[in-house]
Motif scaffolding. Sequence first.
Motif, PDB file in Angstrom:
ATOM      1  N   VAL A 136       0.172   5.891  10.203  1.00 25.07           N
ATOM      2  CA  VAL A 136       0.499   5.636   8.802  1.00 25.07           C
ATOM      3  C   VAL A 136       1.950   6.025   8.563  1.00 25.07           C
ATOM      4  O   VAL A 136       2.373   7.115   8.946  1.00 25.07           O
ATOM      5  CB  VAL A 136      -0.406   6.446   7.848  1.00 25.07           C
ATOM      6  N   THR A 137       2.717   5.140   7.931  1.00 26.93           N
ATOM      7  CA  THR A 137       4.016   5.501   7.395  1.00 26.93           C
ATOM      8  C   THR A 137       3.976   5.286   5.893  1.00 26.93           C
ATOM      9  O   THR A 137       3.364   4.330   5.411  1.00 26.93           O
ATOM     10  CB  THR A 137       5.164   4.686   8.017  1.00 26.93           C
ATOM     11  N   LEU A 138       4.626   6.191   5.170  1.00 25.32           N
ATOM     12  CA  LEU A 138       4.520   6.215   3.716  1.00 25.32           C
ATOM     13  C   LEU A 138       5.858   6.572   3.102  1.00 25.32           C
ATOM     14  O   LEU A 138       6.523   7.504   3.556  1.00 25.32           O
ATOM     15  CB  LEU A 138       3.464   7.251   3.299  1.00 25.32           C
ATOM     16  N   ASN A 139       6.247   5.829   2.084  1.00 27.49           N
ATOM     17  CA  ASN A 139       7.400   6.160   1.256  1.00 27.49           C
ATOM     18  C   ASN A 139       6.917   6.260  -0.187  1.00 27.49           C
ATOM     19  O   ASN A 139       6.500   5.261  -0.780  1.00 27.49           O
ATOM     20  CB  ASN A 139       8.485   5.083   1.389  1.00 27.49           C
ATOM     21  N   LEU A 140       6.941   7.466  -0.734  1.00 25.33           N
ATOM     22  CA  LEU A 140       6.452   7.674  -2.093  1.00 25.33           C
ATOM     23  C   LEU A 140       7.303   6.960  -3.135  1.00 25.33           C
ATOM     24  O   LEU A 140       6.817   6.634  -4.215  1.00 25.33           O
ATOM     25  CB  LEU A 140       6.422   9.173  -2.417  1.00 25.33           C
ATOM     26  N   ASP A 141       8.564   6.730  -2.815  1.00 21.99           N
ATOM     27  CA  ASP A 141       9.500   6.124  -3.768  1.00 21.99           C
ATOM     28  C   ASP A 141       9.807   4.694  -3.370  1.00 21.99           C
ATOM     29  O   ASP A 141      10.960   4.260  -3.348  1.00 21.99           O
ATOM     30  CB  ASP A 141      10.778   6.971  -3.828  1.00 21.99           C
ATOM     31  N   GLY A 142       8.760   3.951  -3.059  1.00 22.11           N
ATOM     32  CA  GLY A 142       8.924   2.595  -2.565  1.00 22.11           C
ATOM     33  C   GLY A 142       8.834   1.547  -3.657  1.00 22.11           C
ATOM     34  O   GLY A 142       9.018   1.819  -4.848  1.00 22.11           O
ATOM     35  N   GLU A 143       8.491   0.330  -3.235  1.00 20.86           N
ATOM     36  CA  GLU A 143       8.434  -0.825  -4.138  1.00 20.86           C
ATOM     37  C   GLU A 143       7.083  -1.530  -4.080  1.00 20.86           C
ATOM     38  O   GLU A 143       6.935  -2.627  -4.615  1.00 20.86           O
ATOM     39  CB  GLU A 143       9.546  -1.814  -3.783  1.00 20.86           C
ATOM     40  N   GLY A 144       6.114  -0.925  -3.401  1.00 20.61           N
ATOM     41  CA  GLY A 144       4.801  -1.538  -3.306  1.00 20.61           C
ATOM     42  C   GLY A 144       4.612  -2.412  -2.089  1.00 20.61           C
ATOM     43  O   GLY A 144       3.650  -3.183  -2.018  1.00 20.61           O
ATOM     44  N   ASN A 145       5.516  -2.298  -1.117  1.00 20.17           N
ATOM     45  CA  ASN A 145       5.378  -3.078   0.116  1.00 20.17           C
ATOM     46  C   ASN A 145       4.257  -2.499   0.972  1.00 20.17           C
ATOM     47  O   ASN A 145       4.109  -1.285   1.071  1.00 20.17           O
ATOM     48  CB  ASN A 145       6.690  -3.058   0.898  1.00 20.17           C
ATOM     49  N   CYS A 146       3.495  -3.385   1.607  1.00 19.14           N
ATOM     50  CA  CYS A 146       2.339  -2.912   2.363  1.00 19.14           C
ATOM     51  C   CYS A 146       2.075  -3.797   3.570  1.00 19.14           C
ATOM     52  O   CYS A 146       2.169  -5.027   3.487  1.00 19.14           O
ATOM     53  CB  CYS A 146       1.096  -2.898   1.472  1.00 19.14           C
ATOM     54  N   ASP A 147       1.750  -3.155   4.675  1.00 16.98           N
ATOM     55  CA  ASP A 147       1.236  -3.836   5.866  1.00 16.98           C
ATOM     56  C   ASP A 147       0.040  -3.020   6.340  1.00 16.98           C
ATOM     57  O   ASP A 147       0.204  -1.906   6.831  1.00 16.98           O
ATOM     58  CB  ASP A 147       2.308  -3.917   6.950  1.00 16.98           C
ATOM     59  N   ALA A 148      -1.143  -3.536   6.130  1.00 18.96           N
ATOM     60  CA  ALA A 148      -2.375  -2.831   6.498  1.00 18.96           C
ATOM     61  C   ALA A 148      -3.132  -3.657   7.509  1.00 18.96           C
ATOM     62  O   ALA A 148      -3.531  -4.795   7.229  1.00 18.96           O
ATOM     63  CB  ALA A 148      -3.235  -2.579   5.268  1.00 18.96           C
ATOM     64  N   GLN A 149      -3.335  -3.095   8.690  1.00 21.55           N
ATOM     65  CA  GLN A 149      -4.063  -3.765   9.762  1.00 21.55           C
ATOM     66  C   GLN A 149      -5.004  -2.746  10.402  1.00 21.55           C
ATOM     67  O   GLN A 149      -4.664  -2.086  11.376  1.00 21.55           O
ATOM     68  CB  GLN A 149      -3.090  -4.336  10.797  1.00 21.55           C
ATOM     69  N   THR A 150      -6.181  -2.609   9.804  1.00 24.14           N
ATOM     70  CA  THR A 150      -7.146  -1.618  10.265  1.00 24.14           C
ATOM     71  C   THR A 150      -8.291  -2.224  11.065  1.00 24.14           C
ATOM     72  O   THR A 150      -9.104  -1.482  11.622  1.00 24.14           O
ATOM     73  CB  THR A 150      -7.753  -0.852   9.070  1.00 24.14           C
ATOM     74  N   GLY A 151      -8.380  -3.541  11.073  1.00 23.15           N
ATOM     75  CA  GLY A 151      -9.536  -4.198  11.670  1.00 23.15           C
ATOM     76  C   GLY A 151     -10.709  -4.311  10.714  1.00 23.15           C
ATOM     77  O   GLY A 151     -11.752  -4.875  11.070  1.00 23.15           O
TER      78      GLY A 151
END
Length: 205
Positions: free
Chosen positions: A27-42
């Motif tokens: 997991v990488t996380l930026n609390l001050d982001g823009e809502g960008n997401c890449d989720a690949q959990t299966g």
Amino acid sequence: MQLSQPQVSNSRTASVSRTTGETDVSVTLNLDGEGNCDAQTGIPFLDHMIHQIASHGLFDLNVKATGDIEIDDHHTNEDVGITLGKAFAQALSDRKGIYRFGHFIAPLDEALIQVALDFSGRPHLSYGLEIPTQRVGTYDTQLVREFFVAVVNHSQMTLHIRQLDGINSHHIIEATFKAFARSLRGAVEIDPRRSGQIPSSKGVL
């Protein structure tokens, strides 16, 4: 089990990896982001819910997981929650200057969900969802609670989830994740009146 040392910067970001005999999660996380997401959990439905956290919390969030989903989704679902919780804890560091508390009520058609949380340093979950079906698509709805248990324990937050209305399982769960995201956003934002102080009368969280 191997757990990497989380990497945290002054920009309130974190990168956490967790490897066990059952899963491999990063997991990488930026609390001050823009809502960008890449989720690949299966697990497609879990990916959809992670997107809700990023989009409505305005976090930049990258979640990658491989696991023994040929058995079931339980281990991957739980370990994603654990790793995400650790990422929030590390990105917040000593929690100086944050609002600390967050609250939101989210409607989704007939569903209405209330979430309140506190980055208190004391893990606690009160879970009040009544989800009427066992599955949404292929996702076991019992795993919603397990996901939040894992996040709570490893982010060290107090979390209350209340279902005020709702009869559709998908709507109930999605409204929960949206309310959770907006509550997170409110809690982790910087309070300009705090001047970098820890938000506790005890001086420590």
